[in-house]
Design an enzyme around this catalytic site. Structure first.
Site, PDB file in Angstrom:
ATOM      1  N   ASP A   1      -7.610 -11.304  46.855  1.00  0.00           N
ATOM      2  CA  ASP A   1      -7.399  -9.861  46.928  1.00  0.00           C
ATOM      3  C   ASP A   1      -5.923  -9.525  47.155  1.00  0.00           C
ATOM      4  O   ASP A   1      -5.329 -10.001  48.125  1.00  0.00           O
ATOM      5  CB  ASP A   1      -8.247  -9.325  48.098  1.00  0.00           C
ATOM      6  N   ASP A   2      -5.349  -8.718  46.266  1.00  0.00           N
ATOM      7  CA  ASP A   2      -3.955  -8.280  46.380  1.00  0.00           C
ATOM      8  C   ASP A   2      -2.970  -9.440  46.299  1.00  0.00           C
ATOM      9  O   ASP A   2      -1.913  -9.414  46.940  1.00  0.00           O
ATOM     10  CB  ASP A   2      -3.720  -7.505  47.689  1.00  0.00           C
TER      11      ASP A   2
ATOM     12  N   CYS B   1      -8.492  -2.545  43.489  1.00  0.00           N
ATOM     13  CA  CYS B   1      -9.713  -3.234  43.934  1.00  0.00           C
ATOM     14  C   CYS B   1     -11.009  -2.812  43.253  1.00  0.00           C
ATOM     15  O   CYS B   1     -11.619  -3.589  42.527  1.00  0.00           O
ATOM     16  CB  CYS B   1      -9.873  -3.048  45.441  1.00  0.00           C
TER      17      CYS B   1
ATOM     18  N   ARG C   1     -13.373  -4.761  40.397  1.00  0.00           N
ATOM     19  CA  ARG C   1     -14.661  -5.381  40.742  1.00  0.00           C
ATOM     20  C   ARG C   1     -15.797  -4.825  39.890  1.00  0.00           C
ATOM     21  O   ARG C   1     -16.733  -5.551  39.536  1.00  0.00           O
ATOM     22  CB  ARG C   1     -14.922  -5.198  42.236  1.00  0.00           C
TER      23      ARG C   1
ATOM     24  N   LYS D   1     -16.301  -9.727  49.695  1.00  0.00           N
ATOM     25  CA  LYS D   1     -16.074  -8.292  49.541  1.00  0.00           C
ATOM     26  C   LYS D   1     -16.898  -7.720  48.389  1.00  0.00           C
ATOM     27  O   LYS D   1     -16.894  -8.264  47.285  1.00  0.00           O
ATOM     28  CB  LYS D   1     -14.571  -8.063  49.311  1.00  0.00           C
TER      29      LYS D   1
ATOM     30  N   HIS E   1     -17.391  -3.631  47.625  1.00  0.00           N
ATOM     31  CA  HIS E   1     -16.483  -2.537  47.261  1.00  0.00           C
ATOM     32  C   HIS E   1     -16.837  -1.825  45.954  1.00  0.00           C
ATOM     33  O   HIS E   1     -15.963  -1.275  45.294  1.00  0.00           O
ATOM     34  CB  HIS E   1     -15.034  -3.057  47.200  1.00  0.00           C
TER      35      HIS E   1
ATOM     36  N   HIS F   1      -5.163  -9.592  51.275  1.00  0.00           N
ATOM     37  CA  HIS F   1      -5.120  -8.137  51.486  1.00  0.00           C
ATOM     38  C   HIS F   1      -4.777  -7.837  52.944  1.00  0.00           C
ATOM     39  O   HIS F   1      -5.166  -8.570  53.837  1.00  0.00           O
ATOM     40  CB  HIS F   1      -6.499  -7.583  51.135  1.00  0.00           C
TER      41      HIS F   1
ATOM     42  N   ASP G   1      -7.633  -9.773  41.993  1.00  0.00           N
ATOM     43  CA  ASP G   1      -8.133  -8.455  41.571  1.00  0.00           C
ATOM     44  C   ASP G   1      -7.034  -7.494  41.118  1.00  0.00           C
ATOM     45  O   ASP G   1      -7.302  -6.523  40.409  1.00  0.00           O
ATOM     46  CB  ASP G   1      -8.970  -7.806  42.672  1.00  0.00           C
ATOM     47  N   ASN G   2      -5.820  -7.744  41.521  1.00  0.00           N
ATOM     48  CA  ASN G   2      -4.676  -6.927  41.081  1.00  0.00           C
ATOM     49  C   ASN G   2      -3.405  -7.615  41.542  1.00  0.00           C
ATOM     50  O   ASN G   2      -3.455  -8.639  42.215  1.00  0.00           O
ATOM     51  CB  ASN G   2      -4.742  -5.496  41.628  1.00  0.00           C
TER      52      ASN G   2
ATOM     53  N   LYS H   1       0.554  -3.404  42.394  1.00  0.00           N
ATOM     54  CA  LYS H   1      -0.810  -2.896  42.431  1.00  0.00           C
ATOM     55  C   LYS H   1      -0.845  -1.396  42.156  1.00  0.00           C
ATOM     56  O   LYS H   1       0.037  -0.662  42.572  1.00  0.00           O
ATOM     57  CB  LYS H   1      -1.394  -3.186  43.818  1.00  0.00           C
TER      58      LYS H   1
END
Length: 530
Positions: A33-34, A71, A75, A128, A130, A217, A323-324, A369
């Protein structure tokens, strides 16, 4: 004699069917994540990621794999194989009043869990979610046999002790039951621990595991022993570190030395302009960030060890993505700056990386992001499948999130239904990567790929990419083949190409129920976007 022959044929066909069924791979999809394009060792980083680097060395890496820049829309695409608007998450996990922006996965867009369960897989998710806060739309209600993790967009990594008055608890869910993280536990470790316990349950059935880490993240929180490993490593500052990573990327074959590199971000100050105390503070941030990535790698080593113990490693496909891109300034979303209740790295920390270091994480690309520049939508992509994927492969791609669902269904022998529980399903827009992974066959280079989120838009087709940033709403054109750093806008030189890509975008927008952002823009100032 005829009966005997018929019996032998039936036995042979049954054995063949059983053999084919047994050959279906277990599938593990790992998302971090991130995390920026260059944050794994196999993509140029100095961060210790020996397990991830092993997967890369024994498998395949893509130079060009795209996510959706933030995010929840990422997803939504990942889990369903749809563009995010088509899945119902065109903006975020908040309801903006239209089906394409409702904030949860619609019934027309089937999840990995729903499709692969019908094909005989046991389906697990740890980490996660989300893509839907209401319990009607939690993972166990969308095809996953087991789920452990958190429903929203961000979580602390430690229990609130000893900052009980200032830090929110870590609210988790396991199989529809709410619980809190135990004191002394670290969330990345717990996410992996539950994933391991789930795959033990699979026994002889093939399994699908979606392992969705929230690291790295924000908030910046990591075990002290991991942070200590990076003490002093970032004293060279972001200017030198970005150059280090770029040099390593070129040597690895991840970056093309002929391509233009993104220009220096004007918001990133020169390292030498900082005071000694400022440099110490900034070093600490990156030390913790690196420790969080390091801990993910340690946990993947645990997972691989368990696969080996269960003798499932030879028949398991692992795909690892982000994810990004890394996150720049929080001012982009209007969120107030977080306030720490303890030292950076501790359970009282609520700090984040910021663009100074994110500029390094996204090497060699532009921006961060939440934008469709390469720094926002480019992910590392590693695929490992022993004996099936040729070791040490580095390919151009160009792949997208929407390609993973058809890839997994192809490998699993799963049929994506035209209707499910009485609801007509959306067709899958992506392409299977099976032939790319197993045979090195190239993907169609000229198919268009599209992005829209909060008014930021982009189209990539072949070597050309147009980008429009809200509220300017003006197409820029880049030749990604020579300028993946997006340094030179050539829209004025190629108005015909801009016109054609604009027309393609408008057709896609209609097909996916994309609305003008001005019509939908949330009016609440400071809305929290993860």
């Amino acid at each position: 004699m005829k009966k005997c022959l018929l019996g032998l044929l039936l036995l042979a066909s049954g054995a063949t069917f059983a053999q084919k069924k047994a050959e279906r791979p277990n599938i593990i999809l790992v998302m971090v994540d991130d995390l920026g394009f260059s944050d794994f060792g196999a993509y140029g980083s100095e961060i210790r990621t020996p397990t991830i680097d092993r997967l890369a060395a024994e498998g395949l890496r893509l130079r060009e794999f795209y996510n959706n820049s933030i995010c929840a829309p990422t997803r939504a695409s990942l889990i369903t194989g749809q563009y995010p608007h088509k899945a119902g998450v065109g903006y975020f996990n908040v309801n903006l009043g239209l089906p394409a922006y409702q904030g949860w996965l619609n019934r027309e867009s089937l999840t990995f869990g729903e499709v692969l369960k019908q094909a005989g897989y046991t389906t697990f998710l740890s980490g996660k979610w989300h893509v839907g806060n209401d319990s009607l739309y939690w993972p166990n209600q969308r095809g996953f046999d087991r789920f452990y993790g958190f429903i929203g967009g961000a979580s602390n990594y430690y229990d609130i002790h000893p900052y009980t008055e200032k830090v929110p608890p870590v609210e988790l869910v396991e199989n529809n039951r709410r619980l809190n993280l135990e004191p002394g536990k670290y969330l990345t470790d717990e996410i992996t621990g539950h994933a391991i316990s789930y795959i033990r349950e699979a026994k002889d059935k093939p399994f699908f595991l979606y392992l969705a880490y929230n690291a790295p993240h924000w908030p910046l929180q990591a075990p002290a022993e991991d942070i200590a490993r990076y003490k002093g490593r970032y004293a060279i500052g972001w200017d030198s570190l970005r150059q280090e990573r770029l040099t390593r990327q070129i040597r690895l074959g991840i970056a093309d030395p002929k391509q233009a590199v993104a220009a220096r971000d004007p918001e990133v100050v020169e390292w030498q302009s900082l005071t000694y105390d400022e440099q110490q503070l900034w070093q600490r941030k990156m030390e913790v960030y690196a420790a969080m990535v390091d801990r993910v790698d340690q946990n993947l080593a645990r997972l691989l060890g368990e696969l080996q113990r269960l003798k499932k490693d030879k028949n398991t496909l692992i795909v690892l993505i982000s994810d990004n891109g890394a996150q720049g300034g929080l001012n982009q979303t209007g969120r107030r700056r977080p306030r720490n209740s303890g030292p950076i790295g501790s359970s009282g920390s609520y700090d984040y990386q910021e663009q100074n270091w994110a500029y390094v994480s996204n090497t060699p690309f532009r921006n961060y992001k939440a934008t469709p520049y390469e720094g926002g939508i480019s992910a590392p992509f590693i695929a490992w499948y022993p004996g099936k994927i040729k070791a040490g492969t580095i390919a151009k791609g160009t792949g997208h999130l929407i390609d993973l669902a058809p890839t997994f269904y192809d490998l699993a022998g799963a049929t994506y239904p035209t209707a499910f529980n009485g609801v007509k399903t959306h067709a899958l827009p992506g392409k299977s990567l099976k032939n790319l992974l197993l045979d090195g066959a190239p993907l169609p280079g000229e198919r268009p790929l599209f992005w829209e989120r909060a008014g930021n838009r982009a189209v990539r087709k072949g070597k050309w990419k147009v980008v429009s940033i809200f509220p300017q709403n003006r197409w820029q054109l880049f030749d990604i083949e020579t300028d993946r750093g997006e340094t030179t806008d050539v829209a004025a030189q190629h108005p015909d190409i801009v016109k054609d890509l604009d027309a393609e975008y408008e057709r896609w927008a209609v097909q996916n129920d994309v609305e003008k952002y001005e019509k939908l823009r949330p009016q609440t100032p400071g809305r929290r976007i993860e």
